[in-house]
Design a protein around this motif. Sequence first.
Motif, PDB file in Angstrom:
ATOM      1  N   ARG A   1     -35.637  45.248 -23.761  1.00 22.34           N
ATOM      2  CA  ARG A   1     -36.171  44.308 -24.596  1.00 22.34           C
ATOM      3  C   ARG A   1     -35.364  43.267 -25.192  1.00 22.34           C
ATOM      4  NH1 ARG A   1     -40.768  42.168 -25.315  1.00 22.34           N
ATOM      5  NH2 ARG A   1     -41.489  41.646 -27.491  1.00 22.34           N
ATOM      6  N   ALA A   2     -34.148  43.390 -25.645  1.00 24.99           N
ATOM      7  CA  ALA A   2     -33.234  42.518 -26.141  1.00 24.99           C
ATOM      8  C   ALA A   2     -32.982  41.136 -24.887  1.00 24.99           C
ATOM      9  CB  ALA A   2     -31.880  43.164 -26.591  1.00 24.99           C
ATOM     10  N   SER A   3     -32.795  41.645 -23.668  1.00 25.47           N
ATOM     11  CA  SER A   3     -32.448  40.823 -22.688  1.00 25.47           C
ATOM     12  C   SER A   3     -33.824  39.810 -22.479  1.00 25.47           C
ATOM     13  CB  SER A   3     -32.480  41.440 -21.457  1.00 25.47           C
ATOM     14  OG  SER A   3     -31.277  42.087 -21.229  1.00 25.47           O
ATOM     15  N   HIS A   4     -35.020  40.383 -22.532  1.00 25.07           N
ATOM     16  CA  HIS A   4     -36.260  39.773 -22.400  1.00 25.07           C
ATOM     17  C   HIS A   4     -36.389  38.800 -23.416  1.00 25.07           C
ATOM     18  CE1 HIS A   4     -40.973  39.679 -21.928  1.00 25.07           C
ATOM     19  NE2 HIS A   4     -40.440  38.846 -21.095  1.00 25.07           N
ATOM     20  N   VAL A   5     -36.177  39.336 -24.684  1.00 17.98           N
ATOM     21  CA  VAL A   5     -36.449  38.268 -25.815  1.00 17.98           C
ATOM     22  C   VAL A   5     -35.274  37.139 -25.808  1.00 17.98           C
ATOM     23  CG1 VAL A   5     -35.887  38.196 -28.379  1.00 17.98           C
ATOM     24  CG2 VAL A   5     -37.214  40.133 -27.403  1.00 17.98           C
ATOM     25  N   THR A   6     -34.170  37.479 -25.391  1.00 20.68           N
ATOM     26  CA  THR A   6     -33.190  36.428 -25.320  1.00 20.68           C
ATOM     27  C   THR A   6     -33.709  35.256 -24.094  1.00 20.68           C
ATOM     28  OG1 THR A   6     -31.440  37.923 -25.906  1.00 20.68           O
ATOM     29  CG2 THR A   6     -30.912  36.087 -24.688  1.00 20.68           C
ATOM     30  N   PHE A   7     -34.195  36.028 -23.004  1.00 20.99           N
ATOM     31  CA  PHE A   7     -34.760  34.931 -22.037  1.00 20.99           C
ATOM     32  C   PHE A   7     -35.833  34.085 -22.557  1.00 20.99           C
ATOM     33  CE2 PHE A   7     -38.481  34.390 -19.094  1.00 20.99           C
ATOM     34  CZ  PHE A   7     -37.823  33.303 -18.334  1.00 20.99           C
ATOM     35  N   MET A   8     -36.848  34.696 -23.436  1.00 20.67           N
ATOM     36  CA  MET A   8     -37.865  33.990 -23.962  1.00 20.67           C
ATOM     37  C   MET A   8     -37.545  33.100 -25.161  1.00 20.67           C
ATOM     38  SD  MET A   8     -40.503  35.178 -22.467  1.00 20.67           S
ATOM     39  CE  MET A   8     -42.122  34.691 -23.621  1.00 20.67           C
ATOM     40  N   GLU A   9     -36.400  33.366 -25.748  1.00 17.17           N
ATOM     41  CA  GLU A   9     -36.114  32.527 -26.904  1.00 17.17           C
ATOM     42  C   GLU A   9     -35.157  31.205 -26.269  1.00 17.17           C
ATOM     43  OE1 GLU A   9     -33.789  34.799 -29.398  1.00 17.17           O
ATOM     44  OE2 GLU A   9     -35.580  35.505 -30.295  1.00 17.17           O
ATOM     45  N   ASN A  10     -34.554  31.251 -25.126  1.00 19.90           N
ATOM     46  CA  ASN A  10     -33.448  30.326 -24.642  1.00 19.90           C
ATOM     47  C   ASN A  10     -33.756  29.718 -23.143  1.00 19.90           C
ATOM     48  OD1 ASN A  10     -31.957  30.808 -26.967  1.00 19.90           O
ATOM     49  ND2 ASN A  10     -31.218  32.631 -25.643  1.00 19.90           N
ATOM     50  N   GLU A  11     -34.786  30.514 -22.227  1.00 16.11           N
ATOM     51  CA  GLU A  11     -34.899  30.114 -21.371  1.00 16.11           C
ATOM     52  C   GLU A  11     -36.172  29.740 -20.516  1.00 16.11           C
ATOM     53  OE1 GLU A  11     -31.995  31.829 -18.191  1.00 16.11           O
ATOM     54  OE2 GLU A  11     -31.440  33.217 -20.050  1.00 16.11           O
ATOM     55  N   ILE A  12     -37.086  30.155 -21.354  1.00 13.63           N
ATOM     56  CA  ILE A  12     -38.619  30.057 -20.710  1.00 13.63           C
ATOM     57  C   ILE A  12     -39.118  28.700 -20.417  1.00 13.63           C
ATOM     58  CG2 ILE A  12     -39.807  30.213 -23.272  1.00 13.63           C
ATOM     59  CD1 ILE A  12     -41.003  32.049 -19.984  1.00 13.63           C
ATOM     60  N   GLU A  13     -38.545  27.673 -21.396  1.00 11.69           N
ATOM     61  CA  GLU A  13     -38.927  26.271 -20.939  1.00 11.69           C
ATOM     62  C   GLU A  13     -38.487  25.676 -19.868  1.00 11.69           C
ATOM     63  OE1 GLU A  13     -41.195  24.759 -23.228  1.00 11.69           O
ATOM     64  OE2 GLU A  13     -41.137  26.563 -24.457  1.00 11.69           O
ATOM     65  N   ALA A  14     -37.271  26.261 -19.457  1.00 11.28           N
ATOM     66  CA  ALA A  14     -37.002  25.673 -17.979  1.00 11.28           C
ATOM     67  C   ALA A  14     -37.453  26.151 -16.583  1.00 11.28           C
ATOM     68  CB  ALA A  14     -35.151  25.965 -17.912  1.00 11.28           C
TER      69      ALA A  14
ATOM     70  N   ILE B   1     -44.018  45.538 -20.194  1.00 13.99           N
ATOM     71  CA  ILE B   1     -42.914  46.078 -19.493  1.00 13.99           C
ATOM     72  C   ILE B   1     -41.624  45.215 -19.424  1.00 13.99           C
ATOM     73  CG2 ILE B   1     -44.234  47.602 -17.858  1.00 13.99           C
ATOM     74  CD1 ILE B   1     -44.239  45.388 -15.962  1.00 13.99           C
ATOM     75  N   ASN B   2     -41.596  44.446 -20.382  1.00 14.92           N
ATOM     76  CA  ASN B   2     -40.387  43.494 -20.367  1.00 14.92           C
ATOM     77  C   ASN B   2     -40.210  42.484 -19.175  1.00 14.92           C
ATOM     78  OD1 ASN B   2     -39.533  43.895 -23.082  1.00 14.92           O
ATOM     79  ND2 ASN B   2     -38.505  46.042 -22.339  1.00 14.92           N
ATOM     80  N   ALA B   3     -41.069  41.766 -18.626  1.00 17.48           N
ATOM     81  CA  ALA B   3     -41.254  41.274 -17.275  1.00 17.48           C
ATOM     82  C   ALA B   3     -41.927  39.983 -17.453  1.00 17.48           C
ATOM     83  CB  ALA B   3     -41.852  42.281 -16.262  1.00 17.48           C
ATOM     84  N   GLU B   4     -41.795  38.902 -16.400  1.00 18.40           N
ATOM     85  CA  GLU B   4     -42.202  37.964 -16.076  1.00 18.40           C
ATOM     86  C   GLU B   4     -42.688  37.808 -14.765  1.00 18.40           C
ATOM     87  OE1 GLU B   4     -43.099  35.871 -18.931  1.00 18.40           O
ATOM     88  OE2 GLU B   4     -42.091  37.156 -20.220  1.00 18.40           O
ATOM     89  N   VAL B   5     -43.761  36.924 -14.547  1.00 21.21           N
ATOM     90  CA  VAL B   5     -43.933  36.486 -13.172  1.00 21.21           C
ATOM     91  C   VAL B   5     -43.467  35.158 -13.156  1.00 21.21           C
ATOM     92  CG1 VAL B   5     -45.479  36.207 -11.346  1.00 21.21           C
ATOM     93  CG2 VAL B   5     -45.615  37.974 -12.638  1.00 21.21           C
ATOM     94  N   LEU B   6     -42.558  34.649 -12.513  1.00 21.00           N
ATOM     95  CA  LEU B   6     -42.078  33.340 -12.370  1.00 21.00           C
ATOM     96  C   LEU B   6     -42.087  32.711 -10.977  1.00 21.00           C
ATOM     97  CD1 LEU B   6     -38.500  33.855 -14.150  1.00 21.00           C
ATOM     98  CD2 LEU B   6     -40.709  33.315 -15.213  1.00 21.00           C
ATOM     99  N   ARG B   7     -42.308  31.490 -10.984  1.00 24.99           N
ATOM    100  CA  ARG B   7     -42.673  30.653  -9.797  1.00 24.99           C
ATOM    101  C   ARG B   7     -41.183  29.892  -9.539  1.00 24.99           C
ATOM    102  NH1 ARG B   7     -47.846  28.180  -9.306  1.00 24.99           N
ATOM    103  NH2 ARG B   7     -48.034  30.159  -8.659  1.00 24.99           N
ATOM    104  N   LEU B   8     -40.371  30.463  -8.399  1.00 25.42           N
ATOM    105  CA  LEU B   8     -39.135  29.785  -8.305  1.00 25.42           C
ATOM    106  C   LEU B   8     -38.785  29.253  -6.985  1.00 25.42           C
ATOM    107  CD1 LEU B   8     -37.398  32.864  -9.752  1.00 25.42           C
ATOM    108  CD2 LEU B   8     -37.587  30.671 -10.773  1.00 25.42           C
TER     109      LEU B   8
ATOM    110  N   ASP C   1     -28.855  40.694 -16.670  1.00 25.04           N
ATOM    111  CA  ASP C   1     -29.715  40.962 -17.342  1.00 25.04           C
ATOM    112  C   ASP C   1     -31.120  41.424 -16.730  1.00 25.04           C
ATOM    113  OD1 ASP C   1     -30.435  38.415 -16.717  1.00 25.04           O
ATOM    114  OD2 ASP C   1     -31.052  38.018 -18.633  1.00 25.04           O
ATOM    115  N   VAL C   2     -31.169  41.346 -15.236  1.00 27.16           N
ATOM    116  CA  VAL C   2     -32.659  41.785 -14.659  1.00 27.16           C
ATOM    117  C   VAL C   2     -32.237  42.962 -14.141  1.00 27.16           C
ATOM    118  CG1 VAL C   2     -33.661  41.036 -12.771  1.00 27.16           C
ATOM    119  CG2 VAL C   2     -32.888  39.238 -14.230  1.00 27.16           C
TER     120      VAL C   2
END
Length: 115
Positions: free
Chosen positions: A64-77, A87-94, A107-108
Amino acid sequence: IHSYHSICFVFCQMYLGNAAVPVLCLLNFASSAVADRSLRHRKEGPSLNFGEDEDDYIVVFKDRASHVTFMENEIEAVNCVRHLDFINAEVLRLSNADASQWAERDDVLIFEQDQ
């Protein structure tokens, strides 16, 4: 979508036991309804894809901590297609270049192309 349902089934089975199949069916129905509604109301804008191939990837974070850190710092990018907070997950288009970097992150826990 197939990988998303596989991950959901595993987690439902872990936490709900015999009730996993009915819960998964309900989640499947709900996600289909939301996707259908989203597609009907989506407005197509100009494509900014300059020949760079992109795919959807399921990214499950280690905790959960890794997911929260991603949401706070990297989600905009990144281009987030769907949040799977339960489930502490995201579907990302990369892009292909970004996908190789995500596969190497510490962290993945799971990094898999969405089917």
